[in-house]
Scaffold this motif. Structure first.
Motif, mmCIF file in Angstrom:
data_model
loop_
_atom_site.group_PDB
_atom_site.id
_atom_site.type_symbol
_atom_site.label_atom_id
_atom_site.label_comp_id
_atom_site.label_asym_id
_atom_site.label_seq_id
_atom_site.Cartn_x
_atom_site.Cartn_y
_atom_site.Cartn_z
ATOM 1 N N GLU A 6 -22.305 -36.752 -94.946
ATOM 2 C CA GLU A 6 -22.702 -38.056 -94.414
ATOM 3 C C GLU A 6 -22.129 -39.191 -95.252
ATOM 4 O O GLU A 6 -21.908 -39.037 -96.456
ATOM 5 C CB GLU A 6 -24.231 -38.203 -94.395
ATOM 6 C CG GLU A 6 -24.964 -37.179 -93.570
ATOM 7 C CD GLU A 6 -25.489 -36.025 -94.383
ATOM 8 O OE1 GLU A 6 -26.440 -35.353 -93.954
ATOM 9 O OE2 GLU A 6 -24.931 -35.779 -95.480
ATOM 10 N N CYS A 22 -20.790 -38.655 -90.068
ATOM 11 C CA CYS A 22 -20.949 -37.293 -90.567
ATOM 12 C C CYS A 22 -19.657 -36.543 -90.286
ATOM 13 O O CYS A 22 -19.346 -36.268 -89.118
ATOM 14 C CB CYS A 22 -22.123 -36.611 -89.880
ATOM 15 S SG CYS A 22 -22.259 -34.840 -90.230
ATOM 16 N N TRP A 36 -28.995 -36.078 -85.753
ATOM 17 C CA TRP A 36 -29.424 -36.862 -86.921
ATOM 18 C C TRP A 36 -30.939 -36.747 -87.067
ATOM 19 O O TRP A 36 -31.680 -36.866 -86.069
ATOM 20 C CB TRP A 36 -29.053 -38.332 -86.773
ATOM 21 C CG TRP A 36 -27.597 -38.610 -86.852
ATOM 22 C CD1 TRP A 36 -26.727 -38.756 -85.798
ATOM 23 C CD2 TRP A 36 -26.818 -38.763 -88.038
ATOM 24 N NE1 TRP A 36 -25.461 -38.994 -86.267
ATOM 25 C CE2 TRP A 36 -25.490 -39.000 -87.640
ATOM 26 C CE3 TRP A 36 -27.117 -38.733 -89.399
ATOM 27 C CZ2 TRP A 36 -24.449 -39.210 -88.561
ATOM 28 C CZ3 TRP A 36 -26.084 -38.937 -90.305
ATOM 29 C CH2 TRP A 36 -24.777 -39.166 -89.886
ATOM 30 N N ARG A 38 -34.225 -37.876 -90.001
ATOM 31 C CA ARG A 38 -34.506 -38.748 -91.122
ATOM 32 C C ARG A 38 -35.851 -38.376 -91.734
ATOM 33 O O ARG A 38 -36.722 -37.789 -91.076
ATOM 34 C CB ARG A 38 -34.511 -40.213 -90.701
ATOM 35 C CG ARG A 38 -35.722 -40.649 -89.892
ATOM 36 C CD ARG A 38 -35.615 -42.090 -89.489
ATOM 37 N NE ARG A 38 -36.811 -42.562 -88.820
ATOM 38 C CZ ARG A 38 -36.914 -43.733 -88.216
ATOM 39 N NH1 ARG A 38 -35.872 -44.571 -88.191
ATOM 40 N NH2 ARG A 38 -38.049 -44.096 -87.645
ATOM 41 N N GLN A 50 -29.875 -36.461 -80.909
ATOM 42 C CA GLN A 50 -29.048 -35.265 -80.892
ATOM 43 C C GLN A 50 -28.106 -35.280 -79.705
ATOM 44 O O GLN A 50 -28.341 -35.962 -78.700
ATOM 45 C CB GLN A 50 -29.894 -33.988 -80.837
ATOM 46 C CG GLN A 50 -30.566 -33.758 -79.492
ATOM 47 C CD GLN A 50 -31.213 -32.378 -79.381
ATOM 48 O OE1 GLN A 50 -31.805 -31.878 -80.330
ATOM 49 N NE2 GLN A 50 -31.112 -31.771 -78.219
ATOM 50 N N ILE A 69 -26.021 -42.359 -80.640
ATOM 51 C CA ILE A 69 -25.326 -41.220 -81.230
ATOM 52 C C ILE A 69 -24.038 -40.995 -80.464
ATOM 53 O O ILE A 69 -23.996 -41.131 -79.242
ATOM 54 C CB ILE A 69 -26.222 -39.958 -81.227
ATOM 55 C CG1 ILE A 69 -25.578 -38.831 -82.030
ATOM 56 C CG2 ILE A 69 -26.546 -39.520 -79.814
ATOM 57 C CD1 ILE A 69 -26.509 -37.627 -82.243
ATOM 58 N N LEU A 80 -23.850 -42.381 -85.969
ATOM 59 C CA LEU A 80 -25.124 -42.943 -85.543
ATOM 60 C C LEU A 80 -25.036 -44.451 -85.771
ATOM 61 O O LEU A 80 -25.022 -44.904 -86.909
ATOM 62 C CB LEU A 80 -26.300 -42.350 -86.317
ATOM 63 C CG LEU A 80 -27.673 -42.854 -85.858
ATOM 64 C CD1 LEU A 80 -27.982 -42.304 -84.463
ATOM 65 C CD2 LEU A 80 -28.762 -42.423 -86.835
ATOM 66 N N TYR A 93 -31.245 -40.071 -94.228
ATOM 67 C CA TYR A 93 -30.774 -39.627 -92.918
ATOM 68 C C TYR A 93 -29.873 -38.411 -93.106
ATOM 69 O O TYR A 93 -28.925 -38.442 -93.901
ATOM 70 C CB TYR A 93 -30.023 -40.750 -92.219
ATOM 71 C CG TYR A 93 -30.946 -41.784 -91.630
ATOM 72 C CD1 TYR A 93 -31.682 -42.639 -92.448
ATOM 73 C CD2 TYR A 93 -31.109 -41.904 -90.255
ATOM 74 C CE1 TYR A 93 -32.555 -43.580 -91.913
ATOM 75 C CE2 TYR A 93 -31.971 -42.852 -89.704
ATOM 76 C CZ TYR A 93 -32.692 -43.679 -90.546
ATOM 77 O OH TYR A 93 -33.545 -44.608 -89.997
ATOM 78 N N TYR A 94 -30.173 -37.378 -92.353
ATOM 79 C CA TYR A 94 -29.453 -36.116 -92.466
ATOM 80 C C TYR A 94 -28.693 -35.804 -91.184
ATOM 81 O O TYR A 94 -29.233 -35.958 -90.074
ATOM 82 C CB TYR A 94 -30.417 -34.966 -92.741
ATOM 83 C CG TYR A 94 -31.176 -35.083 -94.036
ATOM 84 C CD1 TYR A 94 -32.420 -35.692 -94.081
ATOM 85 C CD2 TYR A 94 -30.639 -34.571 -95.224
ATOM 86 C CE1 TYR A 94 -33.118 -35.803 -95.270
ATOM 87 C CE2 TYR A 94 -31.338 -34.675 -96.419
ATOM 88 C CZ TYR A 94 -32.571 -35.295 -96.425
ATOM 89 O OH TYR A 94 -33.262 -35.403 -97.606
ATOM 90 N N CYS A 95 -27.480 -35.361 -91.347
ATOM 91 C CA CYS A 95 -26.695 -34.825 -90.248
ATOM 92 C C CYS A 95 -26.979 -33.336 -90.142
ATOM 93 O O CYS A 95 -27.146 -32.659 -91.171
ATOM 94 C CB CYS A 95 -25.216 -35.069 -90.532
ATOM 95 S SG CYS A 95 -24.054 -34.366 -89.355
ATOM 96 N N TRP A 111 -27.069 -28.266 -92.501
ATOM 97 C CA TRP A 111 -27.516 -29.610 -92.850
ATOM 98 C C TRP A 111 -26.594 -30.240 -93.882
ATOM 99 O O TRP A 111 -26.048 -29.560 -94.751
ATOM 100 C CB TRP A 111 -28.934 -29.550 -93.423
ATOM 101 C CG TRP A 111 -29.916 -29.045 -92.434
ATOM 102 C CD1 TRP A 111 -30.195 -27.744 -92.139
ATOM 103 C CD2 TRP A 111 -30.724 -29.831 -91.561
ATOM 104 N NE1 TRP A 111 -31.127 -27.668 -91.141
ATOM 105 C CE2 TRP A 111 -31.481 -28.945 -90.774
ATOM 106 C CE3 TRP A 111 -30.895 -31.200 -91.378
ATOM 107 C CZ2 TRP A 111 -32.393 -29.371 -89.812
ATOM 108 C CZ3 TRP A 111 -31.792 -31.640 -90.421
ATOM 109 C CH2 TRP A 111 -32.536 -30.731 -89.646
#
Length: 121
Positions: A6, A22, A36, A38, A50, A69, A80, A93-95, A111
């Motif tokens: 990310e 990402c 994504w 969070r 998603q 997205i 995002l 925030y995670y991809c 992840w």
């Protein structure tokens, strides 16, 4: 080996915008789910948005009118776009990516490390 990296996090005032990126490794095929998530301070991780295996997008209710997205297949990059940011949008925030769905829902098995977003009032 699947890698998700990310970028684009940072600090912004309320009402501002940020775009997260990402970068996915070649192992992430174009028909995989990507999304994504969070996690805010003291909160559980929640799904933000998603794209499923047929590219249908879905959003958390509180974000669907502010976040978008998108995926660039050629670059294998997920984005995002976040507009009208609020302090409660702050968090990591995670991809995520996944190569399967169960009962119509994506299963995310991979992840990224996360990107920090801070929105000040």
């Amino acid at each position: 080996q699947v890698q998700l990296v990310e970028s684009g996090g940072g600090s912004v005032q309320a009402g501002g915008s940020l775009r997260l990126s990402c970068a996915a490794s070649r192992s992430v095929a174009s028909n995989w789910c990507m999304g994504w998530f969070r996690q805010g301070p003291g909160k559980d991780r929640e799904k933000v948005a998603q794209l499923d295996m047929v590219r249908r997008s879905s959003y958390a209710e509180s974000m669907k009118d502010r976040f978008t997205i998108a995926r660039n297949t050629a670059e294998n990059t997920l984005y995002l776009q976040m507009n009208s940011l609020k302090p409660e949008d702050s968090g990591t925030y995670y991809c995520a990516a996944g190569d399967r769905m169960f009962g119509g829902s994506c299963f995310f098995g991979y992840w990224g490390q996360g990107a920090q977003v801070t929105v000040s009032s």
